[in-house]
Write a protein that holds these residues in place. Structure first.
Motif, PDB file in Angstrom:
ATOM      1  N   UNK A  12       0.864  -0.888   0.317  1.00 24.99           N
ATOM      2  CA  UNK A  12      -0.143   0.032  -0.703  1.00 24.99           C
ATOM      3  C   UNK A  12       1.202   1.639  -0.171  1.00 24.99           C
ATOM      4  N   UNK A  13       1.631   1.175   0.795  1.00 22.10           N
ATOM      5  CA  UNK A  13       2.767   2.313   0.818  1.00 22.10           C
ATOM      6  C   UNK A  13       4.035   2.323   0.158  1.00 22.10           C
ATOM      7  N   UNK A  14       4.320   3.172  -0.291  1.00 21.37           N
ATOM      8  CA  UNK A  14       5.646   3.259  -0.476  1.00 21.37           C
ATOM      9  C   UNK A  14       6.999   3.356  -0.480  1.00 21.37           C
ATOM     10  N   UNK A  15       8.331   2.439  -1.283  1.00 21.87           N
ATOM     11  CA  UNK A  15       8.859   2.539   0.202  1.00 21.87           C
ATOM     12  C   UNK A  15       9.740   3.441   0.983  1.00 21.87           C
ATOM     13  N   UNK A  16      10.479   3.428   1.866  1.00 22.27           N
ATOM     14  CA  UNK A  16      10.779   4.428   2.747  1.00 22.27           C
ATOM     15  C   UNK A  16       9.509   6.120   3.669  1.00 22.27           C
ATOM     16  N   UNK A  17       8.567   4.690   2.778  1.00 21.65           N
ATOM     17  CA  UNK A  17       7.705   5.115   3.900  1.00 21.65           C
ATOM     18  C   UNK A  17       7.372   4.828   5.225  1.00 21.65           C
ATOM     19  N   UNK A  18       7.087   5.702   6.758  1.00 18.46           N
ATOM     20  CA  UNK A  18       6.981   4.991   8.188  1.00 18.46           C
ATOM     21  C   UNK A  18       5.852   5.723   9.158  1.00 18.46           C
ATOM     22  N   UNK A  19       5.191   5.091   9.352  1.00 24.16           N
ATOM     23  CA  UNK A  19       3.240   5.501  10.016  1.00 24.16           C
ATOM     24  C   UNK A  19       3.390   4.953  11.327  1.00 24.16           C
ATOM     25  N   UNK A  20       3.307   5.677  11.776  1.00 23.21           N
ATOM     26  CA  UNK A  20       3.074   5.656  13.455  1.00 23.21           C
ATOM     27  C   UNK A  20       0.944   5.234  13.455  1.00 23.21           C
ATOM     28  N   UNK A  21       1.039   3.354  14.097  1.00 21.57           N
ATOM     29  CA  UNK A  21       0.165   3.647  14.093  1.00 21.57           C
ATOM     30  C   UNK A  21      -0.033   2.451  15.600  1.00 21.57           C
ATOM     31  N   UNK A  22      -1.935   1.703  15.338  1.00 24.87           N
ATOM     32  CA  UNK A  22      -1.632   0.597  16.800  1.00 24.87           C
ATOM     33  C   UNK A  22      -2.140  -0.654  16.190  1.00 24.87           C
ATOM     34  N   UNK A  23      -1.876  -1.471  16.773  1.00 20.89           N
ATOM     35  CA  UNK A  23      -2.362  -2.580  16.168  1.00 20.89           C
ATOM     36  C   UNK A  23      -3.640  -3.077  16.793  1.00 20.89           C
ATOM     37  N   UNK A  24      -4.907  -3.574  16.461  1.00 19.36           N
ATOM     38  CA  UNK A  24      -5.864  -3.782  16.637  1.00 19.36           C
ATOM     39  C   UNK A  24      -6.506  -5.194  16.366  1.00 19.36           C
ATOM     40  N   UNK A  25      -6.988  -5.820  16.752  1.00 17.48           N
ATOM     41  CA  UNK A  25      -8.235  -7.285  16.803  1.00 17.48           C
ATOM     42  C   UNK A  25      -9.633  -7.119  17.145  1.00 17.48           C
TER      43      UNK A  25
END
Length: 284
Positions: A12-25
């Motif tokens: 989904x994201x281009x190489x060299x991209x860093x995001x902040x997020x949280x895993x959920x189920x």
């Protein structure tokens, strides 16, 4: 990061991209997030493929730190958000963009009712704010409630308890473990230290309803996998605690804050407690 999430990010994201997020189920049957389903991935072993298929994880993305190798930390939140929205425009459902609003009433509605979905609170960020590593200038507000629980054990000593293990009685009258308190301040340690010695466990057959050492899953101490040793006590001290809304499978996931002692069940107390009860009642 789970392999299935990494694959979605890479596609989904281009190489060299860093995001902040949280895993959920997501627990479809309960229509809310489930931390327990995330835990099951840790212990699934050979069943991990089946767990991934039955309970996919979602990475809820909050922020953008780097895009195609270019650092975004110094950009204001509004600019980072615009870039992130564009990057996730065609993202799969498993990579949702975290909702954001400048509408105060809508934010309060999320705060008031998000607990039904497993959302613990809201985070307030300035639109002009940068992303400061290690010094997030954000306000994280968790929704908290007060509740009552019964002291079933202590960590430390009876005269100087470091923290409490708390329970509630089920419909069959069995004491079920529901959570652990944060470390107690000195005043609360002294107050409880006067009550606990005479409330030491004297149940039938000298067997407490909980295991002598609590499993890590009971206390949420996954960074310390060994069982937790404690001193069992008679379930006669009722306390009021402050808790967040992370309640799953009959337990609070996060530690509780002790507010005060609510009641003492005199009928089940050791006879020597009468003098102590009077002294404590006078001091509360």
């Amino acid at each position: 990061m789970p392999a299935d999430v990494c694959q979605r990010l890479a596609s989904t994201l281009p190489p060299g991209t860093i995001v902040d997020g949280e895993l959920v189920a997501w627990a479809a049957g309960r229509q809310r997030t489930s931390f327990a389903l995330l835990q099951r991935r840790v212990t699934a072993g050979r069943r991990i493929v089946d767990e991934v298929r039955r309970h996919p994880t979602y990475l809820v993305i909050f922020d953008l730190l780097q895009e195609v190798g270019v650092e975004m930390l110094r950009l204001p939140l509004a600019a980072r958000r615009a870039r992130l929205t564009r990057l996730l425009a065609d993202a799969p459902p498993e990579l949702p963009l975290c909702p954001q609003t400048t509408d105060r009433d809508l934010a309060l509605a999320w705060y008031d009712h998000g607990g039904d979905l497993g959302i613990e609170g809201v985070v307030v960020k300035a639109l002009a704010g940068t992303y400061r590593l290690g010094r997030a200038d954000w306000i994280k507000t968790k929704k908290r409630v007060s509740a009552e629980a019964v002291v079933g054990g202590v960590v430390g000593s009876l005269t100087d308890p470091a923290t409490l293990l708390l329970g509630r009685f089920d419909s069959a009258g069995r004491l079920r473990h529901v959570g652990r308190a944060v470390p107690l301040p000195t005043a609360q340690r002294q107050e409880l230290g006067a009550l606990l010695p005479v409330a030491a466990w004297r149940g039938p057959y000298q067997r407490h309803p909980w295991p002598q050492s609590l499993p890590p899953a009971w206390t949420g101490q996954f960074d310390r996998p060994q069982p937790l040793d404690y001193i069992p006590v008679e379930p006669v001290i009722v306390v009021e605690v402050s808790a967040d809304v992370a309640w799953e499978h009959g337990r609070w996931r996060h530690p509780l804050r002790l507010l005060r002692i609510r009641a003492l069940n005199r009928r089940r107390l050791h006879p020597q407690l009468s003098r102590v009860v009077r002294r404590i009642k006078e001091s509360i």
